[in-house]
Design an enzyme around this catalytic site. Structure first.
Site, short mmCIF file in Angstrom:
data_model
loop_
_atom_site.label_atom_id
_atom_site.label_comp_id
_atom_site.label_asym_id
_atom_site.label_seq_id
_atom_site.Cartn_x
_atom_site.Cartn_y
_atom_site.Cartn_z
CG LEU A 38 -2.33 -1.41 0.87
CD1 LEU A 38 -2.48 -1.16 2.60
CD2 LEU A 38 -3.01 -1.65 -0.05
N GLY A 39 0.43 2.56 -0.24
CA GLY A 39 1.57 3.93 0.37
C GLY A 39 1.38 4.48 -1.34
N GLY A 115 -9.66 -2.26 -10.09
CA GLY A 115 -10.44 -2.06 -10.03
C GLY A 115 -11.10 -0.90 -11.52
N GLY A 182 12.63 19.96 -13.03
CA GLY A 182 11.50 19.81 -12.43
C GLY A 182 11.44 19.63 -10.79
CB VAL A 237 15.64 16.87 -25.60
CG1 VAL A 237 15.39 16.49 -24.51
CG2 VAL A 237 14.14 16.70 -25.39
CG ASP A 313 -1.44 13.03 -8.80
OD1 ASP A 313 -0.91 13.89 -7.55
OD2 ASP A 313 0.53 12.43 -8.46
CG HIS A 322 1.65 18.53 1.13
ND1 HIS A 322 2.51 17.93 0.40
CD2 HIS A 322 1.15 19.93 0.58
CE1 HIS A 322 2.64 18.44 -0.06
NE2 HIS A 322 2.66 19.76 -0.62
CG HIS A 445 17.49 33.11 20.75
ND1 HIS A 445 18.11 33.64 19.41
CD2 HIS A 445 18.76 33.44 21.50
CE1 HIS A 445 19.63 34.01 19.84
NE2 HIS A 445 20.11 33.93 20.56
P1 NAI Z 1 7.37 18.70 -12.81
O1 NAI Z 1 6.21 19.15 -13.19
O2 NAI Z 1 7.40 19.55 -11.51
O3 NAI Z 1 8.78 19.59 -14.04
C1 NAI Z 1 8.83 18.77 -15.23
C2 NAI Z 1 9.89 19.83 -15.54
O4 NAI Z 1 10.26 19.61 -16.78
C3 NAI Z 1 8.93 20.88 -16.06
O5 NAI Z 1 9.82 22.11 -15.51
C4 NAI Z 1 9.42 21.48 -17.56
O6 NAI Z 1 9.36 22.86 -17.71
C5 NAI Z 1 10.13 20.80 -18.31
N1 NAI Z 1 9.78 20.02 -19.50
C6 NAI Z 1 8.55 18.98 -19.80
N2 NAI Z 1 8.99 19.12 -21.29
C7 NAI Z 1 9.95 18.98 -21.37
C8 NAI Z 1 11.20 18.75 -22.62
N3 NAI Z 1 10.56 17.85 -23.43
N4 NAI Z 1 12.37 18.72 -22.32
C9 NAI Z 1 13.25 19.64 -21.80
N5 NAI Z 1 12.31 20.22 -19.89
C10 NAI Z 1 10.66 19.36 -20.22
O7 NAI Z 1 7.57 17.57 -13.40
P2 NAI Z 1 8.27 16.32 -12.34
O8 NAI Z 1 9.62 16.34 -10.91
O9 NAI Z 1 8.24 15.07 -12.81
O10 NAI Z 1 7.62 15.26 -11.09
C11 NAI Z 1 6.36 15.34 -11.47
C12 NAI Z 1 5.32 15.15 -10.26
O11 NAI Z 1 6.00 14.99 -9.18
C13 NAI Z 1 4.79 17.01 -10.26
O12 NAI Z 1 4.26 17.45 -10.10
C14 NAI Z 1 5.68 17.17 -8.90
O13 NAI Z 1 4.52 18.41 -8.09
C15 NAI Z 1 5.27 15.64 -7.91
N6 NAI Z 1 6.39 15.72 -7.05
C16 NAI Z 1 6.56 16.95 -6.29
C17 NAI Z 1 7.97 15.93 -5.12
C18 NAI Z 1 7.99 17.63 -4.06
O14 NAI Z 1 6.86 17.92 -3.72
N7 NAI Z 1 8.98 17.44 -3.61
C19 NAI Z 1 9.26 15.41 -5.62
C20 NAI Z 1 8.32 15.27 -6.70
C21 NAI Z 1 7.81 14.91 -7.44
#
Ligand code: NAI
Length: 466
Positions: A38-39, A115, A182, A237, A313, A322, A445
């Site tokens: 789970l999780g 499911g 990201g 890319v 999501d 969260h 402090h």
């Molecule tokens: P992200 O949406 O944070 O970042 C993806 C990045 O890829 C963006 O900066 C975008 O401009 C770039 N990008 C998109 N297509 C591209 C391309 N073809 N070439 C180069 N750059 C490109 O997505 P990420 O990092 O994959 O994370 C996925 C999800 O997981 C996010 O929604 C994030 O919020 C969540 N997540 C949250 C974490 C946290 O809260 N600490 C940790 C890991 C993931």
């Protein structure tokens, strides 16, 4: 046929938390999950393993580069990657087992299998042992998300990987090329960089963190570059040339000039997409948005079909554990006859680099775009006594408050343990606090949190220590 009041499909942070809240409120609850543990993504292959790796790699980095400043001479510091990965697996197992325990404790019936909706009150569960149909008054879709792929960059799990594989690389890559700056790119880039990989991040946009505050994004970028992470912003890319022991990523620079980036592992981290496959959505009439997320009423989480709801999501909004949890709690409370609410303006963002980056609310550019007049207060960690004692002086807090009313509009922290401090801003936002409220709250402090207070004081120019 087994019958329930509340059945959740997907046992990630949104789903399992929602199931527990519903059970606490007296509903008869079931949860369906196809993964053996789970999780969901967060506990199994996302937030938790990546944090275990971030913490271990930070310890390694400290032992190699920072302990000597404390007068601790650790000679011949070596990496035992196998043990490091095994510790991560142990952490994951413990937290996943914890969810199992909570399901039993709350008398939630667990089904292992996939499911699929067959009507607005019936779900077919398919597993290795066959198929079973259960009935439920309310069905909650909490199926989460999966990594987005780029065409031409077929993931093989070895040379071309997603975050699922990058938490388990058997060797430290010589050169890890990350596509997407990201949250995943920065966190896993930090892990492998600290463990010795050269890291290059190719990013389409011109800056880090999307629409977040430009100055704070640039600050974080400088710190990460200082750690050796190389960024190629505004690079696109185009294709990939996979050889036996290396991969050549073909990119175009901002002027369109082609460039080859050669690495041994390529991490594709360009975002995630909602997971809605084989759920029977279309057949029962659940509608999707243009971007493929499940369409819901933003207050009630109701889909187009009565009795079927969706959270996390798979619906609109930030893909954060969260956020999903809070939606799950609010939904269970509403279905149990209480009122439930999620304050989307008070959701913290955290990037677990070191120093960590965290924020709540708007950045300067977002306020300017909305024509909101604001005041700014800043304070640096280098003027904080606890930071000095810890030898962790990099970072800054920035507070943005309404020019007339002083109400908090944004709060950014780049600094040690920003992840644990940002919730001060979360609480302040929940209560509609002003910058002065924060500034006049007694902060213990010596603590790191005093930097937050100093930045709040700086909004009206009465910061004591900076
Ligand atoms: P992200 O949406 O944070 O970042 C993806 C990045 O890829 C963006 O900066 C975008 O401009 C770039 N990008 C998109 N297509 C591209 C391309 N073809 N070439 C180069 N750059 C490109 O997505 P990420 O990092 O994959 O994370 C996925 C999800 O997981 C996010 O929604 C994030 O919020 C969540 N997540 C949250 C974490 C946290 O809260 N600490 C940790 C890991 C993931």
């Amino acid at each position: 046929m087994k019958e329930f009041d509340y059945t959740v499909i997907g046992a990630g942070p949104g789903g399992y938390v929602s199931a527990i809240r519903a059970a606490q409120l007296g509903l008869k609850v079931a949860i369906i999950e196809k993964r053996k543990t789970l999780g969901g993504t967060c506990l199994n292959v996302g937030c938790i393993p990546s944090k275990a790796l971030l913490d271990s790699s930070e310890e390694y980095h400290k032992a190699k580069h920072k302990l000597a400043d404390h007068g601790i001479l650790a000679k011949d510091v070596k990496l035992d990657l196998k043990t490091l990965l095994a510790r991560k697996d142990k952490v994951v197992k413990e937290v996943c087992d914890g969810v199992d325990y909570l399901m039993n404790k709350n008398k939630i019936q667990r089904f292992l299998g996939h499911g699929k909706l067959i009507s607005n009150t019936e779900i077919e569960i398919t597993s290795e042992s066959g198929t079973e149909v259960i009935k439920s008054k309310h069905i909650i879709l909490a199926t989460g998300s999966v990594p987005i792929s780029i065409s031409g960059f077929e993931v093989d799990g070895k040379q071309i990987v997603t975050s699922d594989h990058a938490i388990n690389l058997p060797e430290v890559p010589k050169h890890l090329v990350i596509i997407g700056a990201g949250v995943i790119g920065l966190e896993l880039g930090s892990v492998w960089s600290r463990l010795g990989a050269k890291v290059t991040v190719v990013e389409l946009q011109a800056k880090l963190f999307g629409s977040a505050d430009k100055q704070m994004s640039a600050y974080a970028q400088r710190l990460l570059e200082g750690q050796g992470i190389n960024f190629l912003f505004e690079h696109k890319v185009t294709s990939l040339d996979k050889k036996k022991d290396k991969v050549v990523v073909k990119v175009n620079d901002p002027t369109g000039k082609p460039l080859d980036v050669e690495g041994d592992v390529v991490l594709v981290a360009v975002g995630r997409k909602p997971y809605t496959e084989s759920l029977g959505l279309k057949e029962v009439g659940v509608e999707l948005t243009e971007r493929g997320r499940i369409k819901v009423d933003t207050h009630t989480f109701k889909t187009a079909v009565p009795n079927i709801y969706a959270i996390g999501d798979v619906i609109d909004g930030p893909m954060l554990a969260h956020k999903a949890e809070d939606e799950g709690i609010a939904l269970a409370e509403m279905i149990a006859g209480q009122s439930g609410h999620v304050n989307y303006n008070a959701i913290p963002w955290i990037v677990y680099t070191w120093p960590e980056v965290a924020w709540v609310g708007y950045g300067e550019e977002e306020l300017q775009a909305q024509g909101i007049e604001y005041k700014v207060g800043k304070s640096m960690f280098k003027s904080n006594a606890r930071s000095k004692a810890m030898n962790e002086t990099e970072g800054q807090v920035k507070v943005l408050a309404d020019k007339k009313t002083d109400k908090l509009l944004g709060l950014y922290i780049i600094g040690p343990r920003a992840s644990d401090m940002i919730i001060e801003a979360g609480v302040a936002f929940e209560f509609g606090a002003s910058a002065e409220d924060l500034a006049r709250t007694v902060h213990p402090h010596p603590t790191l949190s005093e930097v937050v207070r100093e930045a709040a004081m700086a909004v009206d120019k009465w910061s004591i220590h900076s």
